[in-house]
Design a protein around this motif. Structure first.
Motif, PDB file in Angstrom:
ATOM      1  N   VAL A 166       0.837  -1.210   0.000  1.00 45.61           N
ATOM      2  CA  VAL A 166       0.000   0.000   0.000  1.00 45.61           C
ATOM      3  C   VAL A 166       0.864   1.249   0.000  1.00 45.61           C
ATOM      4  CG1 VAL A 166      -1.590   1.367   1.402  1.00 45.61           C
ATOM      5  CG2 VAL A 166      -2.022  -1.066   1.078  1.00 45.61           C
ATOM      6  N   VAL A 167       1.844   1.281   0.895  1.00 42.84           N
ATOM      7  CA  VAL A 167       2.688   2.472   1.026  1.00 42.84           C
ATOM      8  C   VAL A 167       3.474   2.731  -0.256  1.00 42.84           C
ATOM      9  CG1 VAL A 167       4.629   3.480   2.269  1.00 42.84           C
ATOM     10  CG2 VAL A 167       2.840   2.257   3.525  1.00 42.84           C
ATOM     11  N   TYR A 168       4.098   1.679  -0.806  1.00 35.66           N
ATOM     12  CA  TYR A 168       4.879   1.859  -2.028  1.00 35.66           C
ATOM     13  C   TYR A 168       4.008   2.320  -3.187  1.00 35.66           C
ATOM     14  CZ  TYR A 168       9.567   0.270  -0.833  1.00 35.66           C
ATOM     15  OH  TYR A 168      10.845   0.194  -0.326  1.00 35.66           O
ATOM     16  N   SER A 203       2.254   6.656  -6.707  1.00 32.13           N
ATOM     17  CA  SER A 203       1.167   7.266  -7.477  1.00 32.13           C
ATOM     18  C   SER A 203       1.286   8.786  -7.529  1.00 32.13           C
ATOM     19  CB  SER A 203      -0.191   6.865  -6.894  1.00 32.13           C
ATOM     20  OG  SER A 203      -0.419   7.472  -5.637  1.00 32.13           O
ATOM     21  N   VAL A 204       1.812   9.393  -6.449  1.00 38.47           N
ATOM     22  CA  VAL A 204       1.879  10.858  -6.423  1.00 38.47           C
ATOM     23  C   VAL A 204       2.994  11.395  -7.313  1.00 38.47           C
ATOM     24  CG1 VAL A 204       0.897  10.920  -4.109  1.00 38.47           C
ATOM     25  CG2 VAL A 204       3.380  10.923  -4.380  1.00 38.47           C
ATOM     26  N   LEU A 205       3.779  10.504  -7.916  1.00 38.02           N
ATOM     27  CA  LEU A 205       4.745  10.947  -8.915  1.00 38.02           C
ATOM     28  C   LEU A 205       4.048  11.283 -10.228  1.00 38.02           C
ATOM     29  CD1 LEU A 205       7.566   8.283  -8.375  1.00 38.02           C
ATOM     30  CD2 LEU A 205       7.519  10.652  -7.532  1.00 38.02           C
ATOM     31  N   PHE A 206       2.810  10.809 -10.401  1.00 37.68           N
ATOM     32  CA  PHE A 206       2.101  10.965 -11.667  1.00 37.68           C
ATOM     33  C   PHE A 206       0.804  11.760 -11.551  1.00 37.68           C
ATOM     34  CE2 PHE A 206       4.288   6.830 -11.589  1.00 37.68           C
ATOM     35  CZ  PHE A 206       5.196   7.026 -12.620  1.00 37.68           C
ATOM     36  N   VAL A 207       0.195  11.789 -10.364  1.00 36.05           N
ATOM     37  CA  VAL A 207      -1.051  12.537 -10.181  1.00 36.05           C
ATOM     38  C   VAL A 207      -0.935  13.360  -8.909  1.00 36.05           C
ATOM     39  CG1 VAL A 207      -2.492  10.850 -11.385  1.00 36.05           C
ATOM     40  CG2 VAL A 207      -2.141  10.634  -8.919  1.00 36.05           C
ATOM     41  N   PRO A 208      -1.729  14.421  -8.757  1.00 32.83           N
ATOM     42  CA  PRO A 208      -1.689  15.223  -7.530  1.00 32.83           C
ATOM     43  C   PRO A 208      -1.990  14.388  -6.293  1.00 32.83           C
ATOM     44  CG  PRO A 208      -2.905  16.375  -9.242  1.00 32.83           C
ATOM     45  CD  PRO A 208      -2.646  15.002  -9.763  1.00 32.83           C
ATOM     46  N   VAL A 268      -5.046  10.330  -3.011  1.00 32.93           N
ATOM     47  CA  VAL A 268      -5.669   9.990  -1.733  1.00 32.93           C
ATOM     48  C   VAL A 268      -7.142   9.654  -1.921  1.00 32.93           C
ATOM     49  CG1 VAL A 268      -6.354  10.926   0.504  1.00 32.93           C
ATOM     50  CG2 VAL A 268      -4.037  11.288  -0.327  1.00 32.93           C
ATOM     51  N   LEU A 269      -7.814  10.425  -2.757  1.00 35.39           N
ATOM     52  CA  LEU A 269      -9.245  10.194  -2.965  1.00 35.39           C
ATOM     53  C   LEU A 269      -9.510   8.877  -3.690  1.00 35.39           C
ATOM     54  CD1 LEU A 269     -10.140  13.865  -3.829  1.00 35.39           C
ATOM     55  CD2 LEU A 269     -11.065  12.570  -1.918  1.00 35.39           C
ATOM     56  N   VAL A 270      -8.668   8.509  -4.646  1.00 38.27           N
ATOM     57  CA  VAL A 270      -8.810   7.205  -5.314  1.00 38.27           C
ATOM     58  C   VAL A 270      -8.542   6.084  -4.312  1.00 38.27           C
ATOM     59  CG1 VAL A 270      -7.884   5.680  -7.091  1.00 38.27           C
ATOM     60  CG2 VAL A 270      -8.247   8.095  -7.594  1.00 38.27           C
ATOM     61  N   PHE A 271      -7.527   6.267  -3.508  1.00 34.71           N
ATOM     62  CA  PHE A 271      -7.168   5.259  -2.514  1.00 34.71           C
ATOM     63  C   PHE A 271      -8.328   4.948  -1.587  1.00 34.71           C
ATOM     64  CE2 PHE A 271      -5.474   4.637   1.872  1.00 34.71           C
ATOM     65  CZ  PHE A 271      -5.015   3.342   1.711  1.00 34.71           C
ATOM     66  N   ALA A 321      -2.700   4.180  -7.425  1.00 32.99           N
ATOM     67  CA  ALA A 321      -3.568   4.515  -6.299  1.00 32.99           C
ATOM     68  C   ALA A 321      -4.653   3.454  -6.121  1.00 32.99           C
ATOM     69  CB  ALA A 321      -4.202   5.887  -6.511  1.00 32.99           C
ATOM     70  N   ALA A 322      -5.182   2.946  -7.238  1.00 35.79           N
ATOM     71  CA  ALA A 322      -6.185   1.877  -7.174  1.00 35.79           C
ATOM     72  C   ALA A 322      -5.570   0.594  -6.608  1.00 35.79           C
ATOM     73  CB  ALA A 322      -6.767   1.620  -8.564  1.00 35.79           C
ATOM     74  N   LEU A 323      -4.315   0.317  -6.980  1.00 36.82           N
ATOM     75  CA  LEU A 323      -3.615  -0.850  -6.447  1.00 36.82           C
ATOM     76  C   LEU A 323      -3.438  -0.716  -4.932  1.00 36.82           C
ATOM     77  CD1 LEU A 323      -2.114  -3.504  -6.998  1.00 36.82           C
ATOM     78  CD2 LEU A 323      -0.035  -2.147  -7.371  1.00 36.82           C
ATOM     79  N   ALA A 324      -3.137   0.503  -4.485  1.00 37.43           N
ATOM     80  CA  ALA A 324      -3.011   0.743  -3.045  1.00 37.43           C
ATOM     81  C   ALA A 324      -4.344   0.508  -2.343  1.00 37.43           C
ATOM     82  CB  ALA A 324      -2.520   2.168  -2.794  1.00 37.43           C
ATOM     83  N   ALA A 325      -5.444   0.896  -2.995  1.00 34.33           N
ATOM     84  CA  ALA A 325      -6.770   0.672  -2.417  1.00 34.33           C
ATOM     85  C   ALA A 325      -7.049  -0.820  -2.244  1.00 34.33           C
ATOM     86  CB  ALA A 325      -7.839   1.316  -3.297  1.00 34.33           C
TER      87      ALA A 325
END
Length: 251
Positions: free
Chosen positions: A29-31, A36-41, A46-49, A102-106
């Motif tokens: 999750v952390v990785y 993900s924030v390297l590519f999106v705000p 956070v909201l996708v997660f 971010a979806a993978l982290a979710a």
């Protein structure tokens, strides 16, 4: 923490596998979330997660572990609708790699919650947190060594940040596990949806990121849907409690 809460260091053999598995999921999750924030705000990531509470609720309902009412299901659709309102205005500029991570982290967070719920059937919240965190640290150490990414803060402020971050994560996880034990994985997870709004607000304050009026309206709609969901959950919980009390009096 174990000593302060007078908990035992003993942990059932049945709790080891789910607790360690939860730690591995936590590392993923952390990785994934940080990548993900390297590519999106940050706010968008956070909201996708935080779609993961909806996924957990759906899983529990389909498995028959927790029956959701029609109102709660509509509230979950409201959460998804609010998320769409946040994402769609800038969809053409969002990187699919960031959204995917971010979806993978979710999905990984779903694993964390489900493993923790299973482990807590055989161990205390403190011990589950300790074992899961130890497993996560070990996974981080191995992966970082393989990637050759070891580095240390160069200033006192950096070390302070590391210590405070570790303390915050530890206390946050312990509080979540305690809530999970008392109100179940679905309600505990759904209540964490308040965090993305705080994440978006902090990203605006400290990172200079901006959400439009429609996106803020979507965030507010998500919170409103959460309130409706929790109200329904509390009503169901009270009904069950009354039913149990009636059965006890009948006996």
């Amino acid at each position: 923490m174990v000593a302060a809460t007078t908990s035992s260091f003993n942990i059932s053999r049945d709790a080891w596998v789910p607790a360690l598995s939860g730690g591995l999921f936590q590392s993923a999750v952390v990785y994934a979330l940080l990548a993900s924030v390297l590519f999106v705000p940050v706010g968008v990531a956070v909201l996708v997660f935080f779609v993961h509470p909806v996924l957990i609720a759906m899983f529990a309902h389909l498995r028959g572990r927790e029956q959701l009412t029609t109102t709660q299901m509509l509230a979950m659709l409201g959460v998804i609708g609010g998320l769409m309102a946040i994402l769609l205005p800038g969809a053409e500029t969002l990187d699919a790699r960031g959204l995917g991570l971010a979806a993978l982290a979710a999905l990984g967070m779903c694993g964390v919650v489900l493993c923790a719920a299973r482990a807590q059937e055989h161990a205390s919240s403190v011990m589950v947190n300790l074992v899961s965190t130890a497993g996560s640290v070990l996974a981080f150490a191995i992966l970082t060594a393989i990637l050759g990414g070891w580095t240390t803060p160069r200033e006192a402020a950096g070390w302070l940040g590391v210590v405070l971050a570790g303390f915050g994560i530890g206390v946050g996880l312990l509080a979540f596990l305690a809530a999970l034990r008392r109100i179940g994985p679905v309600r505990a997870s759904m209540l964490t949806i308040i965090e993305p709004l705080l994440g978006a607000a902090l990203a605006t304050l400290f990172l200079g990121e901006r959400l439009g009026a429609v996106q803020w309206a979507g965030a507010a709609f998500m919170v409103a849907a959460l309130v409706v969901f929790e109200a329904g959950a509390r009503k169901v919980a009270h009904s069950r409690a009354r039913g149990v009390a009636s059965d006890v009096r009948g006996k």
